[in-house]
Write a protein that holds these residues in place. Structure first.
Motif, PDB file in Angstrom:
ATOM      1  N   ASP A  75      -5.756  11.167   0.382  1.00  0.00           N
ATOM      2  CA  ASP A  75      -4.896  10.647   1.454  1.00  0.00           C
ATOM      3  C   ASP A  75      -5.690   9.778   2.418  1.00  0.00           C
ATOM      4  O   ASP A  75      -5.292   8.664   2.766  1.00  0.00           O
ATOM      5  N   TRP A  76      -6.845  10.292   2.868  1.00  0.00           N
ATOM      6  CA  TRP A  76      -7.653   9.538   3.819  1.00  0.00           C
ATOM      7  C   TRP A  76      -8.267   8.309   3.171  1.00  0.00           C
ATOM      8  O   TRP A  76      -8.418   7.262   3.803  1.00  0.00           O
ATOM      9  N   MET A  77      -8.605   8.421   1.873  1.00  0.00           N
ATOM     10  CA  MET A  77      -9.123   7.267   1.141  1.00  0.00           C
ATOM     11  C   MET A  77      -8.075   6.156   1.113  1.00  0.00           C
ATOM     12  O   MET A  77      -8.381   4.984   1.389  1.00  0.00           O
ATOM     13  N   ALA A  78      -6.823   6.516   0.792  1.00  0.00           N
ATOM     14  CA  ALA A  78      -5.747   5.518   0.743  1.00  0.00           C
ATOM     15  C   ALA A  78      -5.516   4.891   2.111  1.00  0.00           C
ATOM     16  O   ALA A  78      -5.281   3.675   2.228  1.00  0.00           O
ATOM     17  N   LEU A  79      -5.612   5.706   3.146  1.00  0.00           N
ATOM     18  CA  LEU A  79      -5.394   5.212   4.502  1.00  0.00           C
ATOM     19  C   LEU A  79      -6.448   4.183   4.903  1.00  0.00           C
ATOM     20  O   LEU A  79      -6.146   3.123   5.452  1.00  0.00           O
ATOM     21  N   VAL A  80      -7.711   4.502   4.599  1.00  0.00           N
ATOM     22  CA  VAL A  80      -8.796   3.590   4.956  1.00  0.00           C
ATOM     23  C   VAL A  80      -8.702   2.295   4.153  1.00  0.00           C
ATOM     24  O   VAL A  80      -8.881   1.193   4.694  1.00  0.00           O
ATOM     25  N   LEU A  81      -8.407   2.400   2.868  1.00  0.00           N
ATOM     26  CA  LEU A  81      -8.282   1.204   2.044  1.00  0.00           C
ATOM     27  C   LEU A  81      -7.120   0.334   2.518  1.00  0.00           C
ATOM     28  O   LEU A  81      -7.207  -0.909   2.508  1.00  0.00           O
ATOM     29  N   PHE A  82      -6.047   0.968   2.940  1.00  0.00           N
ATOM     30  CA  PHE A  82      -4.910   0.208   3.473  1.00  0.00           C
ATOM     31  C   PHE A  82      -5.333  -0.570   4.717  1.00  0.00           C
ATOM     32  O   PHE A  82      -5.064  -1.768   4.846  1.00  0.00           O
ATOM     33  N   ALA A  83      -6.009   0.122   5.636  1.00  0.00           N
ATOM     34  CA  ALA A  83      -6.406  -0.528   6.891  1.00  0.00           C
ATOM     35  C   ALA A  83      -7.436  -1.619   6.655  1.00  0.00           C
ATOM     36  O   ALA A  83      -7.411  -2.670   7.307  1.00  0.00           O
ATOM     37  N   ARG A  84      -8.355  -1.400   5.707  1.00  0.00           N
ATOM     38  CA  ARG A  84      -9.442  -2.358   5.480  1.00  0.00           C
ATOM     39  C   ARG A  84      -8.987  -3.572   4.667  1.00  0.00           C
ATOM     40  O   ARG A  84      -9.372  -4.704   4.973  1.00  0.00           O
ATOM     41  N   ASN A  85      -8.184  -3.335   3.625  1.00  0.00           N
ATOM     42  CA  ASN A  85      -7.899  -4.396   2.662  1.00  0.00           C
ATOM     43  C   ASN A  85      -6.471  -4.940   2.705  1.00  0.00           C
ATOM     44  O   ASN A  85      -6.269  -6.154   2.732  1.00  0.00           O
ATOM     45  N   LEU A  86      -5.477  -4.059   2.716  1.00  0.00           N
ATOM     46  CA  LEU A  86      -4.100  -4.523   2.602  1.00  0.00           C
ATOM     47  C   LEU A  86      -3.599  -5.187   3.875  1.00  0.00           C
ATOM     48  O   LEU A  86      -2.870  -6.173   3.822  1.00  0.00           O
ATOM     49  N   VAL A  87      -3.967  -4.644   5.014  1.00  0.00           N
ATOM     50  CA  VAL A  87      -3.481  -5.201   6.276  1.00  0.00           C
ATOM     51  C   VAL A  87      -3.877  -6.669   6.411  1.00  0.00           C
ATOM     52  O   VAL A  87      -3.109  -7.505   6.897  1.00  0.00           O
ATOM     53  N   SER A  88      -5.076  -7.010   5.968  1.00  0.00           N
ATOM     54  CA  SER A  88      -5.590  -8.372   6.166  1.00  0.00           C
ATOM     55  C   SER A  88      -4.810  -9.423   5.398  1.00  0.00           C
ATOM     56  O   SER A  88      -4.857 -10.611   5.741  1.00  0.00           O
ATOM     57  N   VAL A  89      -4.086  -9.038   4.344  1.00  0.00           N
ATOM     58  CA  VAL A  89      -3.348 -10.025   3.545  1.00  0.00           C
ATOM     59  C   VAL A  89      -1.862 -10.039   3.850  1.00  0.00           C
ATOM     60  O   VAL A  89      -1.085 -10.683   3.138  1.00  0.00           O
ATOM     61  N   MET A  90      -1.440  -9.370   4.889  1.00  0.00           N
ATOM     62  CA  MET A  90      -0.020  -9.355   5.259  1.00  0.00           C
ATOM     63  C   MET A  90       0.322 -10.625   6.038  1.00  0.00           C
ATOM     64  O   MET A  90       0.004 -10.750   7.212  1.00  0.00           O
ATOM     65  N   ASP A  91       0.990 -11.560   5.376  1.00  0.00           N
ATOM     66  CA  ASP A  91       1.342 -12.817   6.027  1.00  0.00           C
ATOM     67  C   ASP A  91       2.452 -12.642   7.065  1.00  0.00           C
ATOM     68  O   ASP A  91       2.701 -13.558   7.851  1.00  0.00           O
ATOM     69  N   LEU A  92       3.106 -11.494   7.043  1.00  0.00           N
ATOM     70  CA  LEU A  92       4.217 -11.264   7.961  1.00  0.00           C
ATOM     71  C   LEU A  92       3.756 -11.176   9.403  1.00  0.00           C
ATOM     72  O   LEU A  92       4.524 -11.432  10.327  1.00  0.00           O
ATOM     73  N   PHE A  93       2.465 -10.827   9.627  1.00  0.00           N
ATOM     74  CA  PHE A  93       1.970 -10.579  10.971  1.00  0.00           C
ATOM     75  C   PHE A  93       0.859 -11.560  11.330  1.00  0.00           C
ATOM     76  O   PHE A  93       0.187 -12.116  10.458  1.00  0.00           O
ATOM     77  N   THR A  94       0.660 -11.737  12.632  1.00  0.00           N
ATOM     78  CA  THR A  94      -0.411 -12.616  13.106  1.00  0.00           C
ATOM     79  C   THR A  94      -1.752 -11.901  12.945  1.00  0.00           C
ATOM     80  O   THR A  94      -1.818 -10.675  12.768  1.00  0.00           O
ATOM     81  N   GLU A  95      -2.826 -12.674  13.052  1.00  0.00           N
ATOM     82  CA  GLU A  95      -4.163 -12.096  12.938  1.00  0.00           C
ATOM     83  C   GLU A  95      -4.412 -11.092  14.064  1.00  0.00           C
ATOM     84  O   GLU A  95      -5.043 -10.053  13.850  1.00  0.00           O
ATOM     85  N   ASP A  96      -3.933 -11.394  15.257  1.00  0.00           N
ATOM     86  CA  ASP A  96      -4.115 -10.471  16.388  1.00  0.00           C
ATOM     87  C   ASP A  96      -3.390  -9.153  16.135  1.00  0.00           C
ATOM     88  O   ASP A  96      -3.920  -8.069  16.413  1.00  0.00           O
TER      89      ASP A  96
END
Length: 360
Positions: A30-51
């Motif tokens: 669970d914690w592994m998935a959470l960290v990977l989401f925050a580190r990798n997936l969030v950065s490629v979400m075009d729906l949101f601004t960089e800030d």
């Protein structure tokens, strides 16, 4: 230059595992998935601004720095992520867009239902009329003094039927135009095309411009502080602002053969075939100035009076580039519009003027 370790471990899994071990949750999926989401997936979400993405990542790691890292804290972080993903302006705009699409479909289905009912009644009326004509013809033949009299009466009946058929055809042509308008135009802003019609037009325009080797640009407009208008004066006033803005956009778009549509919520666009980004920016500046000069006078059914509102818009402009598609064009214009917001609102920003770091 990338190191051999980075090539072996492109996602930094070893670093993540070391971090989890240091926090006492090594091997926890669970914690592994959470960290990977925050580190990798969030950065490629075009729906949101960089800030916005940076704020989410910071919030996740801030919470993980606290103790203990138990299921309660895990659920708390996940809930925060869910709130971030669902409760934001972009998602609100998407929900508004879906609601508008449903409203448009409902209006179209209702209109089509009426047309089908009228077709059924018209068919029945025509059958009854033909039956009556047949009965009248038999009676005329029996009562007529000569064949010429029979032909005269029969000719009159046929002329009446042809005249009625022509009138009915004109009526059906008008109903067909009404159906086309319902299908292609926004249910609230009737002067603007709907998002569904815009999507189809974007693809067709891209192909036309590709064949003719002409430029294609897009203006992306957003009403400044629109939420404040709705919260302060109510959605009725907000809808009135959008209607006036739609009239301004439609008038400008007609002057250069632009395709004005509602993208969603208070976001409006004008597709410009044959205009470069620089020319579209000049046209967009004309629109911005007209909107800023226009006093928006709310028309309310209640006796409450609202003073004229001075509304402004932020406009982003982009031109489709080599190898890009319509989606890339929309994204580029949207990014330019957000840059206009960031730079102080009530301005026009060209996507070509943005630095690479601000367009990723």
């Amino acid at each position: 230059m990338a190191t051999s370790q980075e090539h072996k471990n492109p996602n930094g899994l070893e670093a993540v595992q070391e971090t989890l071990a240091r926090l006492g949750v090594a091997g926890d999926a669970d914690w592994m998935a959470l960290v990977l989401f925050a580190r990798n997936l969030v950065s490629v979400m075009d729906l949101f601004t960089e800030d916005q993405k940076a704020q989410l990542q910071a919030r996740v790691f801030e919470q993980m720095a606290k103790r203990p890292l138990d299921q309660r804290r895990f659920r708390h972080i996940v809930q925060h992520i869910q709130t971030f993903l669902l409760d934001n302006q972009k998602m609100s705009d998407l929900r508004s867009q879906l609601a508008a699409e449903r409203q448009g479909f409902d209006a179209l289905y209702e209109e089509m239902g009426k047309v089908f009912t009228e077709i059924q009644h018209s068919t029945q009326a025509r059958e009854h009329k033909i039956q009556r004509m047949g009965a009248a013809t038999e009676q005329d033949i029996a009562e007529a003094e000569s064949p010429a009299e029979v032909l005269r009466r029969l000719r009159g009946m046929i002329t009446d039927m042809v005249s009625q058929a022509r009138e009915e055809a004109r009526s059906w042509q008008e109903r067909a135009r009404q159906l086309e308008h319902t299908a292609n135009f926004d249910p609230l802003l009737s002067e603007l095309y709907s998002r569904r019609a815009l999507d189809a037009q974007l693809s067709a325009a891209q192909e036309r411009c590709r064949r003719s080797n002409t430029p294609m640009s897009l203006m992306f407009l957003d009403v400044d502080n629109f939420k404040t208008i709705n919260d302060t004066h109510g959605h009725q006033v907000g809808d009135g602002v959008l209607r006036v803005l739609a009239a301004i956009l439609s008038a400008h778009a007609m002057s250069f053969s632009g395709y004005a549509a509602r993208f969603g919520g208070e976001e409006l666009v004008i597709l410009c075939e044959g205009l470069t980004e620089a020319t579209a920016v000049a046209r967009a500046e004309d629109i911005r100035q007209d909107v800023a000069r226009c006093p928006f006078v709310p028309h309310l059914t209640s006796p409450e009076t609202v003073p004229p509102l001075h509304v402004t818009v932020s406009i982003g402009v982009a031109q489709i580039g080599p190898g890009q598609n319509a989606s890339d064009l929309v994204l580029a214009a949207d990014q330019a519009m957000y840059a206009a917001k960031t730079q102080g609102r009530n301005r026009v920003v060209a996507h070509g003027s943005l630095t690479p770091s601000r367009t990723t």
